[in-house]
Design a protein around this motif. Structure first.
Motif, PDB file in Angstrom:
ATOM      1  N   ILE A   1     -18.480  17.838  37.144  1.00  0.00           N
ATOM      2  CA  ILE A   1     -19.154  18.613  38.185  1.00  0.00           C
ATOM      3  C   ILE A   1     -18.294  18.684  39.441  1.00  0.00           C
ATOM      4  O   ILE A   1     -17.385  17.875  39.647  1.00  0.00           O
ATOM      5  N   GLU A   2     -18.554  19.653  40.263  1.00  0.00           N
ATOM      6  CA  GLU A   2     -18.038  19.783  41.628  1.00  0.00           C
ATOM      7  C   GLU A   2     -16.527  19.521  41.731  1.00  0.00           C
ATOM      8  O   GLU A   2     -15.738  20.120  41.018  1.00  0.00           O
ATOM      9  N   GLY A   3     -16.136  18.610  42.632  1.00  0.00           N
ATOM     10  CA  GLY A   3     -14.721  18.406  42.901  1.00  0.00           C
ATOM     11  C   GLY A   3     -13.938  17.940  41.698  1.00  0.00           C
ATOM     12  O   GLY A   3     -12.796  18.362  41.479  1.00  0.00           O
ATOM     13  N   GLY A   4     -14.519  17.048  40.894  1.00  0.00           N
ATOM     14  CA  GLY A   4     -13.823  16.565  39.711  1.00  0.00           C
ATOM     15  C   GLY A   4     -13.529  17.675  38.733  1.00  0.00           C
ATOM     16  O   GLY A   4     -12.419  17.766  38.177  1.00  0.00           O
ATOM     17  N   LEU A   5     -14.501  18.554  38.502  1.00  0.00           N
ATOM     18  CA  LEU A   5     -14.318  19.646  37.542  1.00  0.00           C
ATOM     19  C   LEU A   5     -13.316  20.669  38.042  1.00  0.00           C
ATOM     20  O   LEU A   5     -12.476  21.156  37.272  1.00  0.00           O
ATOM     21  N   VAL A   6     -13.360  21.022  39.323  1.00  0.00           N
ATOM     22  CA  VAL A   6     -12.437  22.034  39.819  1.00  0.00           C
ATOM     23  C   VAL A   6     -10.998  21.514  39.796  1.00  0.00           C
ATOM     24  O   VAL A   6     -10.061  22.251  39.464  1.00  0.00           O
ATOM     25  N   LEU A   7     -10.797  20.231  40.106  1.00  0.00           N
ATOM     26  CA  LEU A   7      -9.452  19.659  40.061  1.00  0.00           C
ATOM     27  C   LEU A   7      -8.946  19.540  38.629  1.00  0.00           C
ATOM     28  O   LEU A   7      -7.773  19.820  38.339  1.00  0.00           O
ATOM     29  N   PHE A   8      -9.835  19.114  37.716  1.00  0.00           N
ATOM     30  CA  PHE A   8      -9.407  18.986  36.324  1.00  0.00           C
ATOM     31  C   PHE A   8      -9.108  20.350  35.724  1.00  0.00           C
ATOM     32  O   PHE A   8      -8.136  20.514  34.976  1.00  0.00           O
ATOM     33  N   THR A   9      -9.936  21.353  36.036  1.00  0.00           N
ATOM     34  CA  THR A   9      -9.668  22.704  35.549  1.00  0.00           C
ATOM     35  C   THR A   9      -8.347  23.226  36.092  1.00  0.00           C
ATOM     36  O   THR A   9      -7.562  23.855  35.376  1.00  0.00           O
TER      37      THR A   9
END
Length: 442
Positions: A404-412
């Motif tokens: 979710i949120e920051g973790g998902l955008v950075l991993f993507t």
């Protein structure tokens, strides 16, 4: 077009701040206020995608397959409407990561992340100081009306800045010590790179490195401490691999994998004394009980899971009472891997594993060997993808923020950018013909 590139960095910084410090807006402006800000940011990224003619198909197959499975789970979900909402938020967040990878260079992402983390750390330290010296008591989020007794976990800040040498921990503007520690760990990596490369004034860089270290000490997060140890291990492998020829690296990688496996086994065997050293209980701060409840529920739908939900919605069965400890309803599995297993079953876990492994391998290759045609980044900057993916993955075993949120955008971002390494960012837009006063094109 320099002004446009700077606007992209500013947009990325604001997006990262909003997603890494989501609870700051939710506590201050309510969920509706936060959703309005996210909608505006999403509109800006969509506009940029249209103007830049971004091809959304340029994403890793594993990432696309995982997202397609999340969408498809609406068909068998136990809560289809909530799954539909969760799919929309997940796709929107992933879209932000794809756009960052397509339109920003690695250097620009570092700058944007540095700005976002500076604001999080700076505001958090100032917030905790004001609470401890002026308010002198715990602070609840706005827009809530809890009935006493109020669990400690519900407070925005508990005003424990001057109690950190006892049992106190600061939570900052994000309202959670582990989330603030994760932001500080990101800051430590980013500011150290900027210091080594002299991308910002040395005094400024040292100040923010110090602020990150202080924040880490004040949050006392065991999860982030272990993640930083993993980053140190990764950095050693990256530095060593750069000194070896390609054929000689196989032995290094085999030794690294063996060391990692042995280290994990030893940590599990010595869990009790290690956790005591970090000031944590043997049940991993209630995580063992949550994991047991999640696994038991997953066994009822092992293949496709219960349906994608991203955040656990507290009004939806079975999450409303799945993990209730000391009056607190937990809204995550405290493990991204178990959350995927619960929501998408073994199918989702298999795709997620492939996605993580391939992203890690590409990030490692990107950090060790610059891709042909890639802008020659400094050795310190090139190490960033491997360090960031290590931080995210290690944290994913004890937290679900990767989804979710920051973790998902950075991993993507890492998943897409590591595949695109060597390709220049997409041009702002196709050049338009300029017409002379007489109407002739020139």
């Amino acid at each position: 077009m320099g002004w446009l590139r700077e606007r992209r960095v500013a947009l990325a910084a604001l997006t990262l701040f909003t997603l890494l410090a989501g609870d700051f807006f939710r506590y201050l402006l309510s969920w509706f206020g936060w959703a309005a800000i996210v909608a505006l940011l999403l509109g800006a990224w969509v506009t940029l995608a249209i103007r830049s003619r971004v091809d959304p198909r340029r994403v890793p197959i594993a990432l696309a397959a995982f997202l397609v499975l999340a969408v498809a789970s609406t068909a068998w979900s136990a809560y289809p409407l909530t799954t539909l909402l969760a799919v929309v938020t997940t796709l929107a967040t992933a879209f932000g990561g794809v756009m960052m990878a397509a339109t920003l260079t690695l250097d620009q992402v570092i700058r944007a992340l540095g700005v976002a983390v500076r604001w999080i750390i700076g505001l958090s330290l100032a917030f905790e100081f004001i609470v401890a010296t002026l308010i002198r008591g715990p602070v609840l989020p706005f827009w809530v009306d809890y009935e006493p007794p109020i669990p400690r976990a519900f407070y925005w800040s508990r005003g424990e800045l001057f109690e950190v040498f006892g049992d106190g921990r600061i939570q900052g503007i994000v309202g959670n010590a582990n989330l603030l520690a994760a932001a500080a760990a990101l800051g430590l990596i980013v500011f150290a790179i900027q210091l080594i490369d002299r991308r910002i004034p040395r005094v400024t860089a040292w100040f923010w490195v110090g602020a990150s270290v202080v924040t880490l000490l004040l949050t006392q997060s065991a999860t982030v401490t272990v993640a930083l140890a993993g980053c140190a291990f990764t950095l050693g492998i990256v530095v060593a691999a750069r000194r070896f020829a390609r054929r000689e690296r196989r032995m290094l990688y085999a030794a690294a994998v063996g060391t990692g496996v042995l280290g994990t086994v030893a940590a599990m065997a010595l869990r009790e004394p290690l956790l005591a050293l970090l000031g944590r209980s043997g049940d991993l701060t209630n995580r063992v009980d949550i994991w047991a409840a999640v696994i038991e529920l997953w066994q009822e739908r092992p293949v496709g899971g219960w349906g994608w939900i991203s955040y656990w919605a507290p009004w939806v069965e079975p999450y409303n009472d799945l993990a209730v400890i000391n009056g607190v309803t937990y809204l995550q599995a405290h493990s991204a891997w178990l959350d995927v297993l619960l929501q998408l079953g073994v199918l989702g876990l298999a795709l997620f594993t492939v996605l993580v492994v391939t992203t890690v391998l590409r990030c490692a290759s990107w950090s060790i060997d610059p891709a042909s045609g890639e802008v020659q980044h400094s050795p310190a900057l090139r190490a960033f993808p491997a360090l960031l993916v290590t931080l995210l993955i290690v944290q994913s075993f004890a937290e679900s923020r990767l989804l979710i949120e920051g973790g998902l955008v950075l991993f993507t971002y890492l998943a897409v950018a590591s595949m695109r390494a060597g390709l220049p960012p997409i041009a702002p837009s196709a050049p338009l013909p300029v017409r002379a006063p007489d109407g002739a094109s020139r």
